[in-house]
Design an enzyme around this catalytic site. Structure first.
Site, mmCIF file in Angstrom:
data_model
loop_
_atom_site.group_PDB
_atom_site.id
_atom_site.type_symbol
_atom_site.label_atom_id
_atom_site.label_comp_id
_atom_site.label_asym_id
_atom_site.label_seq_id
_atom_site.Cartn_x
_atom_site.Cartn_y
_atom_site.Cartn_z
ATOM 1 N N GLY A 9 -3.181 11.777 -7.786
ATOM 2 C CA GLY A 9 -4.570 11.379 -7.976
ATOM 3 C C GLY A 9 -4.927 10.320 -6.955
ATOM 4 O O GLY A 9 -4.503 9.167 -7.076
ATOM 5 N N HIS A 12 -10.407 6.585 -6.207
ATOM 6 C CA HIS A 12 -10.532 5.157 -5.909
ATOM 7 C C HIS A 12 -9.227 4.404 -6.160
ATOM 8 O O HIS A 12 -8.756 3.649 -5.312
ATOM 9 C CB HIS A 12 -11.654 4.540 -6.743
ATOM 10 C CG HIS A 12 -13.027 5.001 -6.349
ATOM 11 N ND1 HIS A 12 -13.560 4.764 -5.104
ATOM 12 C CD2 HIS A 12 -13.974 5.678 -7.042
ATOM 13 C CE1 HIS A 12 -14.779 5.277 -5.027
ATOM 14 N NE2 HIS A 12 -15.052 5.844 -6.198
ATOM 15 N N ARG A 159 -4.913 -12.167 -14.765
ATOM 16 C CA ARG A 159 -6.308 -12.638 -14.758
ATOM 17 C C ARG A 159 -6.494 -13.832 -15.689
ATOM 18 O O ARG A 159 -7.155 -14.826 -15.330
ATOM 19 C CB ARG A 159 -7.219 -11.489 -15.181
ATOM 20 C CG ARG A 159 -8.693 -11.827 -15.201
ATOM 21 C CD ARG A 159 -9.473 -10.663 -15.753
ATOM 22 N NE ARG A 159 -9.413 -9.497 -14.882
ATOM 23 C CZ ARG A 159 -9.467 -8.233 -15.311
ATOM 24 N NH1 ARG A 159 -9.557 -7.972 -16.599
ATOM 25 N NH2 ARG A 159 -9.432 -7.239 -14.450
ATOM 26 N N HIS A 184 -3.435 -2.102 -24.863
ATOM 27 C CA HIS A 184 -4.443 -2.446 -23.864
ATOM 28 C C HIS A 184 -5.839 -2.109 -24.374
ATOM 29 O O HIS A 184 -6.091 -1.006 -24.865
ATOM 30 C CB HIS A 184 -4.170 -1.668 -22.573
ATOM 31 C CG HIS A 184 -5.143 -1.948 -21.490
ATOM 32 N ND1 HIS A 184 -6.209 -1.115 -21.211
ATOM 33 C CD2 HIS A 184 -5.226 -2.965 -20.601
ATOM 34 C CE1 HIS A 184 -6.901 -1.609 -20.204
ATOM 35 N NE2 HIS A 184 -6.329 -2.722 -19.814
#
Length: 316
Positions: A9, A12, A159, A184
């Site tokens: 894949g 993006h 993050r 998640h």
């Protein structure tokens, strides 16, 4: 021995992952797979230019990586690491469950097409919902459980530590034992009770000036804000993919909050783990408060229910 990474894949996220892997010299060969052959070949040509620039910048013969088109999934199955980023965009009018079933079907078809998979390969699942798909890939792949892992909450933890460090005016490296664990998504859990800053309990320092729940909420909502602004969140997760691949190929035995199999619960979700050439070497024990563990177990039960529903509906 030549190190090889296959990326299945190359939209993006897959292309950004390949770009990050090239810049960091993680592997000597990248093999790209995509059902859209024109896109795959275009990405290969574009990334080959990146590899050439990187090689010329090092001024070291043979330093560059080769970027190649894989004509079928069996090629990726022979790589050291197989990164699965393939997914599907929402179609107008489809429900969230229809979209989920379509993603499950795509990932199942990928794993089936790769068999037999190289026995010492490590599969890294990136596609969302990452815990559900990692659980299913583990069941299908026929590999030891530790050799199938997902990116899980690793990016969210990085993050959050950066957000906390910025709020407190301290370098991120001073924030330790602050992770995001569990399933998640909205139910993921920040481990405030174990976190420290400069070896002092973080919750005592943080609560005097900032509410930790607000920082955790900002961390969770950051991805949604990025998607609204630019349509996708490929760069952050690409950096995580490159970091995990480096840890695997280099047998670093470094600790990352990745989605991996927990026999007690019968599925995959994120806990800190030692990551090396065999994938997940072992889970790192975390001393959670009773309320934190109960919250995590509730989200895991919901995940088990979703897995059961998909399996019960016979999605293929």
């Amino acid at each position: 021995m030549t190190s090889r990474i296959g990326i299945i894949g190359v939209g993006h996220v897959g292309a950004a992952a390949a770009y990050a892997l090239l810049l960091q010299h993680v592997a000597r060969e990248l093999w790209l797979v995509d059902i859209k052959l024109d896109r795959r070949d275009g990405q290969v040509r574009d990334l080959a230019d990146v590899a050439a620039v990187v090689a010329s910048a090092t001024k070291s013969p043979g330093a560059g990586a080769a970027v190649r088109s894989a004509t079928h999934h069996e090629v990726a199955a022979e790589c050291d690491i197989i990164v699965i980023t393939a997914g599907s965009k929402y179609t107008i009018g489809e429900t969230s469950m229809q979209h989920l079933y379509r993603k499950v079907s795509i990932v199942r078809s990928i794993v089936a097409a790769m068999k037999p998979i190289r026995r010492d390969a490590v599969l890294l699942v990136v596609s969302n919902p990452v815990d559900l798909l990692t659980s299913m890939v583990r069941e299908m792949a026929g590999l030891p459980a530790g050799q199938v892992l997902g990116t899980g909450t690793e990016l969210d933890g990085v993050r959050l530590r950066a957000l906390v460090a910025a709020e407190m005016g301290t370098p991120p490296c001073t924030i330790t034992n602050l992770n995001i664990l569990g399933v998640h998504g909205p139910s993921q859990l920040a481990t405030w009770s174990t976190a420290t800053v400069n070896d002092q309990p973080l919750h005592q320092t943080l609560l005097s000036n900032h509410h930790p729940t607000l920082l955790a909420d900002e961390c969770t909502q950051r991805s949604e804000a990025i998607v609204r602004a630019k349509g996708s969140t490929e760069y952050g997760i690409a950096a995580v993919i490159a970091r995990l691949c480096a840890a695997i190929l280099g047998d670093e035995r470094s600790i990352h909050a990745v989605s991996h199999f927990q026999a007690e619960f019968g599925c995959c979700f994120s806990l800190p783990a030692v990551v090396g050439r065999e994938g997940v070497v072992r889970t790192v024990a975390v001393e959670l408060m009773e309320a934190e563990r109960a919250e995590m177990e509730r989200s895991v039960r919901l995940l088990r229910g979703r897995i059961g529903a998909v399996e019960g509906d016979g999605v293929v």
